[in-house]
Design an enzyme around this catalytic site. Sequence first.
Site, PDB file in Angstrom:
ATOM      1  N   ASP A  67     -14.586 -35.411  19.455  1.00 33.02           N
ATOM      2  CA  ASP A  67     -13.674 -35.058  20.553  1.00 33.02           C
ATOM      3  C   ASP A  67     -14.507 -35.899  21.883  1.00 33.02           C
ATOM      4  OD1 ASP A  67     -11.502 -33.881  22.333  1.00 33.02           O
ATOM      5  OD2 ASP A  67     -13.454 -32.855  23.163  1.00 33.02           O
ATOM      6  N   HIS A 124      -3.049 -35.544  20.195  1.00 31.09           N
ATOM      7  CA  HIS A 124      -2.779 -34.057  20.703  1.00 31.09           C
ATOM      8  C   HIS A 124      -2.794 -33.818  21.929  1.00 31.09           C
ATOM      9  CE1 HIS A 124      -7.178 -33.567  20.619  1.00 31.09           C
ATOM     10  NE2 HIS A 124      -6.870 -32.754  21.734  1.00 31.09           N
ATOM     11  N   LYS A 151     -16.017 -40.676  24.604  1.00 36.57           N
ATOM     12  CA  LYS A 151     -15.912 -41.799  25.701  1.00 36.57           C
ATOM     13  C   LYS A 151     -16.869 -41.254  26.754  1.00 36.57           C
ATOM     14  CE  LYS A 151     -12.658 -43.792  29.187  1.00 36.57           C
ATOM     15  NZ  LYS A 151     -11.428 -43.614  29.697  1.00 36.57           N
ATOM     16  N   HIS A 152     -17.130 -39.829  26.854  1.00 37.64           N
ATOM     17  CA  HIS A 152     -17.974 -39.206  27.828  1.00 37.64           C
ATOM     18  C   HIS A 152     -19.549 -39.040  27.408  1.00 37.64           C
ATOM     19  CE1 HIS A 152     -14.442 -38.541  30.270  1.00 37.64           C
ATOM     20  NE2 HIS A 152     -13.605 -38.212  29.130  1.00 37.64           N
ATOM     21  N   GLU A 183     -12.768 -40.270  19.660  1.00 35.49           N
ATOM     22  CA  GLU A 183     -11.898 -40.201  20.576  1.00 35.49           C
ATOM     23  C   GLU A 183     -12.235 -40.992  21.718  1.00 35.49           C
ATOM     24  OE1 GLU A 183      -9.144 -37.322  23.458  1.00 35.49           O
ATOM     25  OE2 GLU A 183     -11.214 -37.305  23.103  1.00 35.49           O
ATOM     26  N   GLY A 216      -5.636 -50.271  26.642  1.00 35.41           N
ATOM     27  CA  GLY A 216      -5.161 -51.477  25.779  1.00 35.41           C
ATOM     28  C   GLY A 216      -6.275 -51.885  25.032  1.00 35.41           C
TER      29      GLY A 216
END
Length: 451
Positions: free
Chosen positions: A205, A303, A208-209, A232, A237
């Site tokens: 989860d 989700h 990206k962070h 995730e 794009g």
Amino acid sequence: MEKINNTDVILHAFDWPYSLIEQQAEKIAHMGYRSVLISPAMKSLCLPQGTPWWQRYQPQDYRVIDNQLGNLSSLRSMITTLDANGIHVYVDVVFNHMANESDIRHDLQYPNDEVLAQYQQESEYYQAQKLFGDLAIPLFSEDDFVEAFSISDWGDKWQVQHGRLVGDEHDPGLPTLMDNSHVVAQQRAYLIALKQLGVKGFRIDAAKHMTLEHLTQVWSADICEGVHIFAEIITDGGATKQEYQDFLEPYLASTPMGAYDFPLFQTLLDAFQPTGTLTSLVNPYSLGQALAESRAVTFAITHDIPNNAVFTSLVMEEEWEALAYIYLFGRDGGVPLVYSDLNTSGFENQQGIPRWQEEWQSPSMRAMIQFHNQMHGSPMTVLQSGDEKLAFSRAGKGIVLLNKSSKVQRFELSVEGEWRDVLLKSRCEREETLVVEVSPRSGAMLVPVVR
């Protein structure tokens, strides 16, 4: 260790209690799913009246499994039953941050003193739900978190990977963990313990962070062995987009793990627009608009999309979502993921029924999953392509037809023998060629008729 087949279809049983998943094990297997992704299996806030889904994404402790969906005892039982039915378990893992408990305290000790006291007062119960570690001491302290600030510039990679996720300007946000040796060791211990329980996959989860340094320290070769892992990393794009270049491309280059195929999702969204074209679906990977086949987890909805206001504009109309699934299950490459909730999102379909509560077990979904499983490994050859029509073959074993237009489309295919549509929506007739009429904004999945 057992090698995971990365093409196995995943059912995302989003926010389903572990006991309900166990009850549905035979049905899940009968449908053709080979994996189930469950919501985070950690300790999070649990109240008699229940808690909202996002509470599962705010960990209080990794060492104990006890949340609104179940505990370690029910998780272990679920894994055993699913395994007996040939189903792998994937766990959603939250390693970027811990719970926002600023409304009750100002320190950053996890779990807090009240929870630690509960561990001692109800020792027998919590020892039974302990995954690993010593529950007499905290898991994390102030020294395990980066300096608190909210992300103000989402185009700034450093901010995105070090700042806090916040709800609004008055929200102090989710405390962001640093990648020091203690944090990494606890996160690795958690993953090892889950693997020992029989878990065969992980979703990362909010990857990206997290910095690449953090990800690669935790998800080392020994942790990755024998399991399928995907992250995730939300982008708007493919290769031409800055988000892809800043976040997804470095992750793919530096790790062997998979990811949600957000580039392909955006390609589908664009193709279904009035100005879009189905020719963009012929080979999107060659244009940098889809991930490599072996790295992609494909989807028509995740989700976050229906459950977060910032993403609800990405919810497809029902007919487009159905067409997207036909394409994703029909094409060669990627692991399809099917989202299901218990009406968490509140979206209803055209019949006024919770949109994703039962779709996972619909006859059309079962037909698509079976088509996908039967076609696995068969090369894809384009037969026809245009703005509103697309036809491709799977090495003569199957044919997929897509009709984007608002009228019936007639496909004439130069193939031998009789064929039928497993979705039971299109009529196949044998003339000099195979003629198939596909309804507006719909598709067909054809297999040979065996006499």
